[in-house]
Motif scaffolding. Structure first.
Motif: not given
Ligand SMILES: *Cc1c(COP(=O)(O)O)cnc(C)c1O
Length: 462
Positions: A115-119, A225-229, A258-268
């Motif tokens: 996330a942070l290389q992109l952010l 938000w950009a990190r989650i994305m 809960f950031g990393d796993i929330y991204a998994g929830y969004l993928a679903r």
């Protein structure tokens, strides 16, 4: 794409605005008003894409034209070009239908680089375009700080201030932060613990009047938000490489905020067939107590062998609660602000709904060490303590052995040599690009545990 606050009392934002902020003014977190949903056909057509090109497909709808496509594509290509493995996020087999996704091939050896290389590059682009300067301010218990510094160090329009608790991060972690060169880089060791650092950061964000007029603060922790994305991408990537979306996969995720796993929830939510999401925690197990017992209450913070998950309250959980409460911002606000030592309970239908997707486990330090030793003995592969927590939870919580179970390997074991030694194994060598880490010159300021002292320091550097 519009972004709204989980507490419902902040102005609606666009992508650039959520990128350049932290918490919403009402204390909530920003989430997209609607999520893009991809068809199975569309997802299938992405199989075999290189990581950065897949990232473009998934991230494009969130950026929603605010950055031109060709620029976004080249920012993504640049973000992942320095990863030490050509697959960027390689999969490794641990056993039958048991996998780990190695997310530590970035410059600072933890998944936060994704996330942070992109952010850093996104910030750089919009700040230069708009001729703006900002100050990035963050607190770290270790991994976020170095990943943020690596991600933003080349940005001329950013001054970076990273707070870490004085003498309470590992030597490798401290050196990874304090040896980053640059006049815009400021490491601050606070005489206090991680919670003190977070309190100072929060208070500075709340009252930014100490800043010069043309400046604002930007957050680099996972409330941004950009990190989650950015993290949604590797869930798709792993699934596509294991036969998805034609078959489902499950993930076990070592969890702190809960950031990393929330991204998994969004993928679903975006169309990826995910069967199970496992919340793997250490002894700091507030989420495990909620999922397993429907009890949500503050515990005592305990230091563990997996320090990046030593967190009392998982801030991003509020983003999931927003959906679980059918996007009723007042209900979310009442629930999260009611958190204390007395347990809160979800109503039973909601709790069941959460449990349809999420399972959980709390793993103690002794088990963590024995998992590291066991995996090494049976496969020759050395995992770090955070990953070990995930692997154990994957085994205990797996409900369907015919579905590939993927544990996210969140850090390289060299960052957590302590746990590796405790598991009776030799600590691995530093990778080539960090070989001289212990000879490099360190630079950091030691400050008192005081908001005034820290904000005065910031002001003097801007
Ligand atoms: C940050 C971190 C975690 C926790 O990630 P969250 O998004 O906060 O849940 C797990 N493992 C490692 C190594 C980390 O650095």
């Amino acid at each position: 794409m519009k972004y709204i606050s989980t507490r419902g009392r902040s102005p609606v934002c666009n992508f650039e605005q959520v990128l350049l902020t932290g918490l919403a003014p009402d204390g909530g977190l920003y989430v997209p008003e609607t999520l893009p949903v991809f068809t199975q056909q569309e997802i299938s057509s992405w199989s075999g894409l290189p990581y950065d090109q897949l990232a473009f497909k998934i991230i494009k709808p969130f950026v929603d034209g605010e950055i031109p496509d060709d620029v976004l594509q080249s920012i993504l290509a640049d973000s992942y070009k320095d990863f030490s493995h050509p697959a960027v996020a390689p999969l490794r087999m641990l056993g039958v239908n048991e996998w780990v996704l190695e997310l530590y091939c970035g410059p600072t050896l933890a998944f936060k680089d994704f996330a942070l290389q992109l952010l850093g590059r996104l910030l750089d682009y919009v700040l230069i375009r708009d001729n703006k300067k900002v100050a990035v301010l963050g607190a770290t218990s270790g991994d976020t700080g170095s990943a943020a510094l690596e991600g933003c160090r080349h940005c001329k329009n950013i001054d970076l201030f990273i707070l870490h608790p004085y003498q309470r991060v590992s030597e490798v972690q401290r050196r990874q932060m304090t040896t980053v060169p640059g006049d815009n880089i400021h490491n601050i060791a606070v005489r206090g613990n991680f919670d003190d650092c977070q309190r100072i950061v929060k208070s500075a964000f709340g009252d930014q009047s100490f800043l010069p007029e043309d400046r604002q603060l930007v957050a680099v922790n996972s409330i941004n938000w950009a990190r989650i994305m950015a993290q949604i991408v590797y869930y798709f990537y792993a699934a596509l490489n294991l036969g998805g979306p034609l078959r489902s996969v499950s993930f076990s995720v070592p969890t702190g905020n809960f950031g990393d796993i929330y991204a998994g929830y969004l993928a679903r939510c975006m169309g990826l067939p995910v069967k199970q999401l496992i919340i793997a925690t250490n002894g700091n197990d507030i989420l495990h107590r909620l999922i397993s017992n429907n009890e949500y209450s503050l515990g005592e913070l305990q230091p563990t062998l997996s320090p990046s998950m030593d967190i009392m309250v998982s801030s991003n959980f509020e983003r999931y609660l927003f959906d679980l409460f059918d996007r009723n911002a007042d209900a979310v606000t009442a629930f999260v602000t009611g958190l204390g030592k007395q347990p809160l309970h979800l109503d039973i239908d909601r709790w069941h709904k959460a449990r349809e997707l999420f399972s959980s486990l709390g793993v103690d330090d002794a088990t963590t060490c024995s998992v590291i030793a066991d995996i090494h003995k049976r496969t020759g592969f050395l995992i770090d303590p955070h990953t070990a927590v995930g692997v154990e939870a994957a085994r205990v919580c797996n409900q369907d052995k015919s579905v590939p179970m993927i544990t996210l390997a969140t850090a390289h074991p060299v960052k957590f040599a302590d746990a590796v030694t405790r598991a009776g194994l030799e600590s691995p060598a530093l990778p080539a690009h960090l070989q001289d880490l212990f000879e490099r010159e360190e630079r950091y300021e030691v400050l008192d545990n005081s908001v005034d002292e820290v904000t005065r320091f910031l002001r003097s550097k801007l």
